[in-house]
Write a protein that holds these residues in place. Sequence first.
Motif, PDB file in Angstrom:
ATOM      1  N   ALA A   1    -107.408 -27.049 -89.666  1.00 32.78           N
ATOM      2  CA  ALA A   1    -108.801 -26.765 -89.306  1.00 32.78           C
ATOM      3  C   ALA A   1    -109.039 -26.986 -87.813  1.00 32.78           C
ATOM      4  O   ALA A   1    -109.732 -26.206 -87.156  1.00 32.78           O
ATOM      5  N   PHE A   2    -108.455 -28.058 -87.272  1.00 29.49           N
ATOM      6  CA  PHE A   2    -108.578 -28.298 -85.836  1.00 29.49           C
ATOM      7  C   PHE A   2    -107.894 -27.191 -85.049  1.00 29.49           C
ATOM      8  O   PHE A   2    -108.438 -26.670 -84.067  1.00 29.49           O
ATOM      9  N   SER A   3    -106.695 -26.828 -85.461  1.00 29.00           N
ATOM     10  CA  SER A   3    -105.928 -25.817 -84.725  1.00 29.00           C
ATOM     11  C   SER A   3    -106.609 -24.463 -84.748  1.00 29.00           C
ATOM     12  O   SER A   3    -106.514 -23.688 -83.783  1.00 29.00           O
ATOM     13  N   MET A  43     -92.106 -22.769 -83.112  1.00 30.29           N
ATOM     14  CA  MET A  43     -91.820 -24.206 -83.128  1.00 30.29           C
ATOM     15  C   MET A  43     -92.336 -24.933 -81.892  1.00 30.29           C
ATOM     16  O   MET A  43     -91.733 -25.896 -81.416  1.00 30.29           O
ATOM     17  N   MET A  44     -93.486 -24.502 -81.360  1.00 32.63           N
ATOM     18  CA  MET A  44     -94.057 -25.168 -80.200  1.00 32.63           C
ATOM     19  C   MET A  44     -95.479 -25.600 -80.490  1.00 32.63           C
ATOM     20  O   MET A  44     -96.261 -24.859 -81.089  1.00 32.63           O
ATOM     21  N   GLY A  45     -95.828 -26.815 -80.056  1.00 33.74           N
ATOM     22  CA  GLY A  45     -97.171 -27.329 -80.255  1.00 33.74           C
ATOM     23  C   GLY A  45     -98.177 -26.638 -79.350  1.00 33.74           C
ATOM     24  O   GLY A  45     -97.841 -26.125 -78.275  1.00 33.74           O
ATOM     25  N   HIS A  46     -99.439 -26.638 -79.793  1.00 37.45           N
ATOM     26  CA  HIS A  46    -100.522 -26.010 -79.020  1.00 37.45           C
ATOM     27  C   HIS A  46    -101.746 -26.910 -79.161  1.00 37.45           C
ATOM     28  O   HIS A  46    -102.249 -27.120 -80.266  1.00 37.45           O
ATOM     29  N   HIS A  47    -102.220 -27.471 -78.037  1.00 39.01           N
ATOM     30  CA  HIS A  47    -103.261 -28.492 -78.092  1.00 39.01           C
ATOM     31  C   HIS A  47    -104.367 -28.210 -77.083  1.00 39.01           C
ATOM     32  O   HIS A  47    -104.120 -27.603 -76.044  1.00 39.01           O
ATOM     33  N   PRO A  48    -105.578 -28.700 -77.348  1.00 43.59           N
ATOM     34  CA  PRO A  48    -106.659 -28.549 -76.372  1.00 43.59           C
ATOM     35  C   PRO A  48    -106.431 -29.443 -75.157  1.00 43.59           C
ATOM     36  O   PRO A  48    -105.877 -30.544 -75.263  1.00 43.59           O
ATOM     37  N   ALA A  49    -106.864 -28.982 -74.017  1.00 37.39           N
ATOM     38  CA  ALA A  49    -106.596 -29.678 -72.762  1.00 37.39           C
ATOM     39  C   ALA A  49    -107.205 -31.066 -72.709  1.00 37.39           C
ATOM     40  O   ALA A  49    -106.656 -31.980 -72.078  1.00 37.39           O
ATOM     41  N   HIS A  50    -108.358 -31.292 -73.390  1.00 38.28           N
ATOM     42  CA  HIS A  50    -109.043 -32.568 -73.239  1.00 38.28           C
ATOM     43  C   HIS A  50    -108.360 -33.723 -73.957  1.00 38.28           C
ATOM     44  O   HIS A  50    -108.686 -34.885 -73.724  1.00 38.28           O
ATOM     45  N   TYR A  51    -107.388 -33.455 -74.842  1.00 38.07           N
ATOM     46  CA  TYR A  51    -106.690 -34.557 -75.508  1.00 38.07           C
ATOM     47  C   TYR A  51    -105.985 -35.472 -74.505  1.00 38.07           C
ATOM     48  O   TYR A  51    -105.890 -36.687 -74.710  1.00 38.07           O
ATOM     49  N   ALA A  52    -105.471 -34.901 -73.447  1.00 35.33           N
ATOM     50  CA  ALA A  52    -104.734 -35.705 -72.470  1.00 35.33           C
ATOM     51  C   ALA A  52    -105.619 -36.805 -71.878  1.00 35.33           C
ATOM     52  O   ALA A  52    -105.201 -37.967 -71.771  1.00 35.33           O
ATOM     53  N   ALA A  53    -106.841 -36.472 -71.497  1.00 34.61           N
ATOM     54  CA  ALA A  53    -107.747 -37.458 -70.903  1.00 34.61           C
ATOM     55  C   ALA A  53    -108.088 -38.549 -71.909  1.00 34.61           C
ATOM     56  O   ALA A  53    -108.208 -39.732 -71.545  1.00 34.61           O
ATOM     57  N   TRP A  54    -108.247 -38.197 -73.174  1.00 33.69           N
ATOM     58  CA  TRP A  54    -108.575 -39.186 -74.197  1.00 33.69           C
ATOM     59  C   TRP A  54    -107.417 -40.159 -74.404  1.00 33.69           C
ATOM     60  O   TRP A  54    -107.629 -41.364 -74.556  1.00 33.69           O
ATOM     61  N   ILE A  55    -106.201 -39.648 -74.423  1.00 31.38           N
ATOM     62  CA  ILE A  55    -105.027 -40.515 -74.595  1.00 31.38           C
ATOM     63  C   ILE A  55    -104.872 -41.436 -73.393  1.00 31.38           C
ATOM     64  O   ILE A  55    -104.623 -42.636 -73.530  1.00 31.38           O
ATOM     65  N   GLU A  56    -105.033 -40.882 -72.205  1.00 34.01           N
ATOM     66  CA  GLU A  56    -104.906 -41.702 -70.993  1.00 34.01           C
ATOM     67  C   GLU A  56    -105.999 -42.763 -70.923  1.00 34.01           C
ATOM     68  O   GLU A  56    -105.752 -43.896 -70.489  1.00 34.01           O
ATOM     69  N   ALA A  57    -107.198 -42.428 -71.369  1.00 33.56           N
ATOM     70  CA  ALA A  57    -108.300 -43.389 -71.355  1.00 33.56           C
ATOM     71  C   ALA A  57    -108.052 -44.541 -72.317  1.00 33.56           C
ATOM     72  O   ALA A  57    -108.623 -45.632 -72.155  1.00 33.56           O
TER      73      ALA A  57
END
Length: 401
Positions: free
Chosen positions: A41-43, A169-183
Motif C-alpha cells: 500500500a505504501f509502495s 530486484m531493486m528497492g524504490h523509496h520516497p526521498a523523505h525517508y532518509a531525513a527521518w532515519i538521520e533524525a
Amino acid sequence: MTRSKYEDGRVTDVSTRTAQIVIEPVSGKRGREAFVDLGRAFSDRLPHFVPQIRAEQIELVDPDKNPFFGHARVQLFIARAGGKGVGRISAHIDELALAMPADQGFGPGTGFFGYFDAEDEDVARALLAAAEAWLAGEGMTRALGPISLSIWEEPGLLVRGSDHAPMIMMGHHPAHYAAWIEAAGYARAKTLFTYDLDISKPFPPLVQRIVQSGHKNARINVRRVRKADWDSEVAIILGILNDAWSDNWGFVPFTPEEVAYAGKKLRQIIKEELNMIAEVDGRPVAFMLTFPDVNDALAKIRGKLFPLGWIHMLRWLRFPKGAGMRVPLMGVLRELHNSRLASQLAFMMIEAIRVESTTKFGSVRGELGWVLEDNQGMVAIADTIQSKINREYAIYAKRLD
C-alpha cells in the motif's frame, strides 16, 4: 527523543508526541500477509513504482520458505494508530553476519532493520525505536539498515534516482525517508551505486582492443551459462562469488540452502546468452549475471498474475523483447584481483552480453549494480565503458549501547 519499551510482545511508544502509536510484533501467516500488504500500500503511492508479485513478497518473509531464516532471527513489526496500519519495519539478526570481521561492516553486535515504511516522522521514529529495542534485547550493540532482509536481497535506502522506475530486484523509496532515519540518530555507513549504460552503441576503442586481445589468448574462454547443467553452473557461480566478494564490505557467504533456493528462483528468468562464465586454462575464474528487466512486464500487469496477467508473463519470459538489462552480480576469483586479466575478463563478458542483448532482444539500455562506492575496480570498469550513476542507495548505522 522517542523512547520505547518492549514488554509482553508489544512495543509502545512512551513519548508524549506519539503516545497513540502502538508498534505490534507480527507473526504467523496472517501477520506476514498484513505486513506485506501494508508495504504494498505504501509502495503503490510512489511515482514510478512497479508492483511486484504478492506471493513472492510473502515468501521472502516466510521462515518455512526463505532459507535466510535458517541462520537468522527475525521480528516483523506493524505500527498502528487508531487501529490503522501506519508503518512497518523488520528487526533481524544474521548469525553469519555476526561471525564476519567487524572491519568488513558487520561483525559481533551488529543487528539490522529493514522493510521500512512510515506515514510520518513520528511513526518513523517509533518504528526505529521499536526495532532498536528488540535488537538491544537480543544483545546487539549496533543497528544497520535498511537491509531487507538479506544483504543479497534489497540493501539500502534509495536516496537518488526515484525519478525513474526501478529495475528487477531493486528497492524504490520516497526521498523523505532518509531525513527521518538521520533524525533518529543514524549516520551513513556505506553508499551503493547503480550505473546506467547505453548498450546500443559499441564500447570505446580502448575496451574493444582489450576484448580483441582476450579473444586472441588461447588460455581464455568466455562461454555462456548452460541451463542443461543448471545446478552445477549455479554452484560454480556462487562458489566464485563467495570467494570473490569475501573481502568486500557487507559480505555474508551464501549457504548451500541459499544456493539451491537462488538457483530455483532465478532459473525462469535466466537466458543462457546473457550470462557468462570466464575460464582460464579450462578453470572457471569469473562470472557475470544479467537479468532482463521483468519490471517491464510487471508494470503492464500491475503485479497481478490473475486473471490474465500470467499469459503476458509467460510470453515475456519466453522472449523479453526490448527489455532493459541489469547486471546485478559479477565476480573474479581473489587470486586475480588487481590484475590486468581480471579487468580483461570483465570487459570480455560485458561485451559478449551487450552484443547478445542488442542483436537478439533489441535492448538499448543496461544497468550495472549495486556497486560499492569504494569498489575501485568496478567503479573503474563502469567509468571506462562510459556508464553514468543513476541511482544511489544509502545504508545507515547507529550505536545502541
